[in-house]
Design a protein around this motif. Structure first.
Motif: not given
Lengths: 121, 371
Positions: A85-94, A101-108, B147-157
């Protein structure tokens, strides 16, 4: 460096845990768990683990919930999130509260993870 | 039988009494008084008696009649006075009523004014409601897109993560154990890496586009925003359309909301793409003008009719007849630019093309002012 850094990776998808093992086992001693509860068990059995990386979206307990519990018991370890997932409010809070310490995005990105872990050890 | 008139009655009575007197008075006198000498003496008194009797009768008749007349006149006068009083009273009542009506009229006029004012307020409220409604529709759309794109983003990532892990593993393997065709395997591995990076990049851009927040304090790189939009719109741009980028060599940074600015340039670029025909040209020029970042997007497409030019940023205004046009695109664009304290200007000549100019405060400069 006498001993490799102990590194726990938590992810419910076995392909991911296997790939992390393949990619990082040369540099770190990799421990694997496929759920938050398993992760806590592994930490109990290996108190000398210094780095914990967890997937975000997992059934029953998500990555941050697992890290919150783990940090209560083992506050001296460094915790990271790897998420599709893109960075969310929950992750930003953490991040803001220092839970992780850090948030990494997939693909790693291997180098990004290695340099974050190595620079702070 | 109809009653006889007074003058007839009195005349008739006189004639009857007079006639009867002439006819019978002598016979009665002879019958009562047989003596001839006495008869002659009484003859004189008989005339007097007649005059006195008729005079008395006249007096009685006249008095009765005149009394009746006098009473009638008195009653008439009383009626007349009564009538006058009634008229005066009614007149007073009418005057009061009139006054009341006048004041009611005044009140009604005041109420009418009030209603007019309230009407105006209601119209304003309706306009605001419509605006809010369209904003709601849009934010709802953006929220579901998010909501759609973040769901799709997760599924593709996630599968991209598999590929990246496998790529790293293979790369490591070949480094460790060597390859029989090092050029071949390196090319294959690099292709894999490039593919993963590109797919991940697009997912990332989609995420930026639908970012669900209203913060206006993000540092936005306009050049990267425009590049992202071009990447997203890539399949909509016909290969025969010439898209030219003339970016300023200085960084174009503004303070605002990255997601919303993506929406702005997507809308404006989409309009340009829809306006040009095959072989058309779209030029995107950016420049730093003292304390402002200026973006000009020109096309040589169909242009906008003069009478529409002032309306195109109104909500729900559209000239397209297809059902997918909401008429909200430029309205949202305009609202976002205004939120960013910028300006949105259109110049257009039908048949020749349109130039859209977006001007926003330059971030570097505003930092300079704050310090």
């Amino acid at each position: 460096m006498d001993r490799k850094t102990k590194f726990l990776y938590v992810d419910d998808e076995s392909i991911n845990t296997k790939l992390i093992e393949i990619n990082f086992s040369e540099r770190y001693e990799i421990l694997i768990a496929n759920s938050g509860n398993k992760g806590l068990e592994v930490l109990n059995a290996n108190p000398d683990t210094s780095v914990v990386l967890s997937d975000m979206k997992m059934p029953l307990m998500n990555g941050l919930e697992f890290i919150r519990q783990a940090k209560c018991r083992f506050p001296d370890k460094r915790y990271y999130i790897l998420s599709g997932f893109d960075i969310t409010d929950e992750i930003q809070d953490a991040l803001d509260t220092g839970l992780i310490e850090k948030y990494f995005r997939k693909p790693f990105n291997r180098r990004e993870i290695e340099s974050a872990i190595d620079n702070e050890s | 039988m109809e009653k006889m008139k007074f003058e007839h009655r009195i005349t008739l009575s006189y004639l009857i009494i007079g006639g009867a007197w002439i006819l019978f008075s002598d016979s009665i006198l002879y019958f009562l008084v047989p003596d001839h000498r006495l008869q002659n003496e009484l003859q004189t008194f008989k005339g007097w008696f007649y005059v006195i009797l008729t005079g008395l009768l006249f007096f009685l008749f006249l008095r009765k009649y005149l009394n009746k007349l006098r009473n009638t006149e008195k009653e008439l006068n009383a009626h007349k006075n009564n009538l006058q009083m009634m008229i005066e009273e009614k007149t007073r009542d009418l005057a009061a009523l009139n006054e009341e009506l006048l004041s009611t009229n005044d009140e009604l006029n005041q109420k009418n004014d009030l209603i007019n004012i309230q009407n105006k307020d209601l119209r304003n409220a309706l306009r605001h409601l419509k605006k809010a409604q369209s904003q709601l529709i849009q934010s709802e759309k953006m929220a579901s897109l998010g909501t759609l794109t973040s769901g799709i983003a997760h599924e593709i990532n996630n599968p991209l993560n598999f590929l990246m892990g496998a790529y790293n593993g293979l790369d490591n393997y070949f480094r460790k154990y060597g390859s029989k065709d090092i050029d071949g395997t390196t090319f294959l591995l690099n292709s894999m890496h490039e593919g993963i990076e590109r797919a991940s990049g697009i997912v990332n851009e989609l995420g930026q586009l639908s970012k669900d927040n209203n913060k206006l304090d993000e540092v936005c790189d306009i050049h990267s925003v425009i590049n992202n939009c071009i990447a997203v719109l890539f399949d909509q741009i016909s290969s025969s359309v010439n898209l030219k980028k003339e970016f300023s060599s200085d960084a174009a940074m503004v303070k605002g909301n990255v997601g919303k600015l993506h929406q702005v340039f997507l809308n404006v670029l989409l309009n340009a793409i829809q306006a040009v025909e095959e072989g058309g040209e779209i030029v995107i020029e950016t420049r730093i003008d003292y304390d402002e970042v200026v973006v000009e997007i020109s096309d040589n497409g169909c242009g906008i009719k003069r009478e529409f030019l002032s309306q195109i940023t109104n909500p729900f205004f559209t000239t397209r007849t297809t059902g997918d046009a909401t008429g909200l695109g430029l309205y949202i664009t305009y609202s976002i630019i205004r939120e960013h304290k910028g300006r949105l200007e259109f110049e257009s000549t039908p048949g020749q093309g349109t130039r859209v100019t977006i001007t926003m405060p330059n971030l570097d400069n505003s930092y300079g002012q704050e310090n």
